[in-house]
Design a protein around this motif. Structure first.
Motif, PDB file in Angstrom:
ATOM      1  N   VAL A 145      25.381  34.023   3.948  1.00  0.00           N
ATOM      2  CA  VAL A 145      26.403  32.675   4.042  1.00  0.00           C
ATOM      3  C   VAL A 145      26.537  32.426   5.366  1.00  0.00           C
ATOM      4  O   VAL A 145      27.193  31.249   5.409  1.00  0.00           O
ATOM      5  N   ARG A 146      26.228  33.196   6.452  1.00  0.00           N
ATOM      6  CA  ARG A 146      26.622  32.919   8.005  1.00  0.00           C
ATOM      7  C   ARG A 146      25.985  31.485   8.062  1.00  0.00           C
ATOM      8  O   ARG A 146      24.919  31.201   7.880  1.00  0.00           O
ATOM      9  N   ASP A 147      26.565  30.598   8.997  1.00  0.00           N
ATOM     10  CA  ASP A 147      26.360  29.561   9.233  1.00  0.00           C
ATOM     11  C   ASP A 147      24.937  29.368  10.383  1.00  0.00           C
ATOM     12  O   ASP A 147      25.117  30.261  11.411  1.00  0.00           O
ATOM     13  N   ARG A 148      24.190  28.599  10.103  1.00  0.00           N
ATOM     14  CA  ARG A 148      22.984  28.572  11.005  1.00  0.00           C
ATOM     15  C   ARG A 148      22.753  27.196  11.574  1.00  0.00           C
ATOM     16  O   ARG A 148      21.584  26.845  12.182  1.00  0.00           O
ATOM     17  N   GLY A 149      23.892  26.368  11.714  1.00  0.00           N
ATOM     18  CA  GLY A 149      23.873  25.191  12.161  1.00  0.00           C
ATOM     19  C   GLY A 149      23.354  24.324  11.295  1.00  0.00           C
ATOM     20  O   GLY A 149      22.650  24.481  10.251  1.00  0.00           O
ATOM     21  N   PRO A 150      23.203  22.904  11.849  1.00  0.00           N
ATOM     22  CA  PRO A 150      22.550  21.838  10.761  1.00  0.00           C
ATOM     23  C   PRO A 150      21.198  21.934  10.985  1.00  0.00           C
ATOM     24  O   PRO A 150      20.395  22.383  11.918  1.00  0.00           O
ATOM     25  N   ARG A 151      20.333  21.792   9.834  1.00  0.00           N
ATOM     26  CA  ARG A 151      19.035  21.963   9.458  1.00  0.00           C
ATOM     27  C   ARG A 151      18.450  20.415  10.132  1.00  0.00           C
ATOM     28  O   ARG A 151      18.625  19.456   9.659  1.00  0.00           O
ATOM     29  N   ARG A 152      17.416  20.819  10.984  1.00  0.00           N
ATOM     30  CA  ARG A 152      16.721  19.641  11.423  1.00  0.00           C
ATOM     31  C   ARG A 152      15.051  19.948  11.651  1.00  0.00           C
ATOM     32  O   ARG A 152      14.626  20.221  12.722  1.00  0.00           O
ATOM     33  N   GLU A 153      14.290  20.054  10.537  1.00  0.00           N
ATOM     34  CA  GLU A 153      13.324  20.503  10.688  1.00  0.00           C
ATOM     35  C   GLU A 153      12.287  19.241  10.064  1.00  0.00           C
ATOM     36  O   GLU A 153      12.423  18.934   8.879  1.00  0.00           O
ATOM     37  N   PHE A 154      11.546  18.665  11.055  1.00  0.00           N
ATOM     38  CA  PHE A 154      10.994  17.540  10.637  1.00  0.00           C
ATOM     39  C   PHE A 154       9.276  17.494  10.551  1.00  0.00           C
ATOM     40  O   PHE A 154       8.673  16.594  10.029  1.00  0.00           O
ATOM     41  N   GLY A 155       9.096  18.770  11.106  1.00  0.00           N
ATOM     42  CA  GLY A 155       7.556  18.995  11.155  1.00  0.00           C
ATOM     43  C   GLY A 155       6.826  18.123  12.112  1.00  0.00           C
ATOM     44  O   GLY A 155       7.247  17.758  13.109  1.00  0.00           O
ATOM     45  N   THR A 156       5.628  17.908  11.830  1.00  0.00           N
ATOM     46  CA  THR A 156       4.595  17.223  12.796  1.00  0.00           C
ATOM     47  C   THR A 156       3.760  16.058  11.874  1.00  0.00           C
ATOM     48  O   THR A 156       4.072  15.809  10.707  1.00  0.00           O
ATOM     49  N   GLY A 157       3.223  15.263  12.758  1.00  0.00           N
ATOM     50  CA  GLY A 157       2.670  14.070  12.077  1.00  0.00           C
ATOM     51  C   GLY A 157       3.336  12.741  11.937  1.00  0.00           C
ATOM     52  O   GLY A 157       4.463  12.539  12.464  1.00  0.00           O
ATOM     53  N   TRP A 158       2.658  11.516  11.437  1.00  0.00           N
ATOM     54  CA  TRP A 158       3.420  10.532  11.548  1.00  0.00           C
ATOM     55  C   TRP A 158       4.497  10.324  10.693  1.00  0.00           C
ATOM     56  O   TRP A 158       5.716   9.628  10.785  1.00  0.00           O
TER      57      TRP A 158
END
Length: 504
Positions: free
Chosen positions: A453-466
């Motif tokens: 449950v510990r906080d890992r911050g906001p998720r910002r995973e966009f990957g690659t490509g257009w």
């Protein structure tokens, strides 16, 4: 049961593989009612999503054997066929039996029956080394008690046996208007003490307006009472209806069909759906609620919320307090954040031991001897509202709320983001006793509750490509993010499991 046993054996064999190869893994249930960030990798999960069956119901003993991924609406539907009900039914239809047992889940009957886990009579669990264990109050009692609020950190739950009660067709619901925070808490505690109701909860709409709502099960509703429903698209949202009646000079009673009562908060997710209208600048009217009803049910809303990343735009906490301290916390929220409505739910005194292996609380509580352990009832305060800010301010505000809750003996329901440091966490939860229990049942290879449950911050995973580039551009717009979440919800699919990789 043959299919169940086969499924358990598949799960057991995969756990043995993980155990022998010392591979860390996470359990994937197929859905979530959590607002914490989750993004599981298919290569390192144990998929238990197929454990979603009601295995048996025994009308004679009023019990049911149920797999963990059975949602509340499916459970209620099956038990009603034989004239029975679960004693505690969580208000969102998609909350599962397993989540209710190893998580924290209560409702307006929890003042009487405790949290959902207290209605579980026994459990089947696959331990981290692959052993299948059966636990109850008389068999493997230490494991059984430890499973409460353990979040799957002692083993993988594969079935439970539940106690049921006789079903009645309606609930006579009474709305008791209140004019202050203190009067609402006093009314709530008085109704709880009288023990004449089957259901009790409350809503504070402002510092000077609220309603304590009691319900009595009946199969012979009074013909003089109006019947009210909340499940049809043209019905009022429950909180709006209660808000209107909170301004009445005296209590109002009406009759509600049992299923409408149990899931009365599904449409609009209490009142969180109203913020979606404000976000998209859509008028919040009866007609727009009717037209957009599909999007206003909790299963769809959770999907949209995770896909859009808007979990980081709201303060979302349920916190159970020693009953005499709940008013002080509500007043603090009023003065500091002005967030309304607030949800109130009384909980039986054994509620604390259902919530993630906490230490006892011996801090200040009015009427308690200083230094003595508090052993009374609890009142849950639900604080859910928008808090537009940057990440630093968002974290600061949530940490301040957690600190206030900690000082008053409050315990968070752990479905929401956790902002404690590890030292703060273990000052609340009993690390020594918990780790001894994990060692005894070979669970040390599983993540601990803190690790989960510990906080890992906001998720910002966009990957690659257009597509990733487009998403990065859109993510800068709050409206575009919201529309993306709605689009993803309309398309269905999975919003928890990572798309990369395949399960072996």
């Amino acid at each position: 049961m043959d299919n169940h046993d086969f499924a358990v054996e598949r799960i057991r064999s995969r756990i043995v593989h993980f155990y022998n190869t010392k591979t860390a893994f996470r359990v994937y249930h197929g859905s979530t009612n959590s607002t914490r960030h989750a993004n599981f990798d298919r290569a390192s999960i144990l998929d238990v999503s197929a454990l979603n069956n009601v295995l048996s119901i025994d009308p004679a003993t009023k019990t049911a054997v149920v797999e963990p991924n059975v949602p509340m609406d499916a459970l209620v539907r099956e038990t009603m066929k034989v004239g029975l009900l679960p004693p505690v039914v969580m208000e969102f239809p998609g909350i599962t039996v397993g989540g209710g047992f190893v998580g924290t889940a209560g409702e307006s009957s929890s003042f009487k029956y405790g949290f959902f886990d207290r209605t579980v009579l026994s459990a089947e669990v696959v331990l981290a080394n692959g052993d299948v264990a059966h636990a109850s109050s008389t068999d493997n009692q230490e494991l059984f008690e430890g499973l409460r609020g353990s979040f799957g950190t002692l083993g993988v739950l594969t079935s439970v046996k539940l106690q049921l009660i006789d079903m009645k067709s309606h609930v006579e619901v009474t709305y008791h208007p209140t004019t202050s925070i203190s009067s609402a808490m006093s009314q709530l505690r008085a109704e709880t003490a009288s023990a004449t109701a089957d259901y009790i909860d409350g809503i504070l709409f402002s510092p000077t307006s609220g309603a304590i709502i009691t319900g009595r099960l009946t199969s012979t509703p009074s013909p003089t009472l109006p019947t009210r429903t909340f499940s049809r698209p043209w019905d009022p949202w429950f909180y709006l209806h209660a808000w209107r009646l909170a301004s009445s000079p005296s209590p109002t009673t009406e009759c509600v069909p049992i299923q409408d009562y149990l899931f009365r908060y599904d449409r609009g997710a209490f009142w969180m759906g109203s913020y979606g209208f404000a976000h998209f600048r859509v008028p919040f009217t009866w007609l727009t609620r009717l037209l957009l009803d599909y999007f206003m049910h909790t299963r769809v809303m959770y999907h949209a919320l995770h896909a859009s990343g808007h979990t980081d735009r709201y303060i979302i906490h349920d916190i159970a307090f020693p009953a005499p301290n709940a008013a002080e916390f509500a007043e603090y929220v009023d003065k500091t954040y002005g967030i309304y409505p607030l949800w109130l739910c009384p909980v039986r005194k054994d509620g604390r031991s259902s919530m993630g292996h906490p230490r006892s609380f011996s801090g200040e509580v009015p009427g308690k001897t200083l230094g003595a352990v508090y052993e009374g009832a609890y009142i849950n305060v639900g604080v859910w509202g928008p808090y537009p800010s940057d990440e630093a301010e968002y974290v600061r505000a949530n940490r301040e709320i957690e600190a206030k809750a900690r000082s008053l003996g409050g315990l968070k329901w752990l479905y929401s983001r956790v902002f404690y440091t590890e030292d703060e966490w273990w000052s609340i939860y009993d690390k020594e006793r918990y780790e001894v229990l994990r060692a005894k049942f070979n669970a040390e290879s599983l993540p601990s509750v803190w690790e989960k449950v510990r906080d890992r911050g906001p998720r910002r995973e966009f990957g690659t490509g257009w597509k990733a580039w487009v998403k990065r551009v859109l993510w800068k717009s709050e409206v575009a993010r919201g529309l993306y979440g709605v689009w993803k919800a309309m398309g269905g699919g999975d919003y928890v499991l990572s798309k990369k990789g395949k399960t072996a």
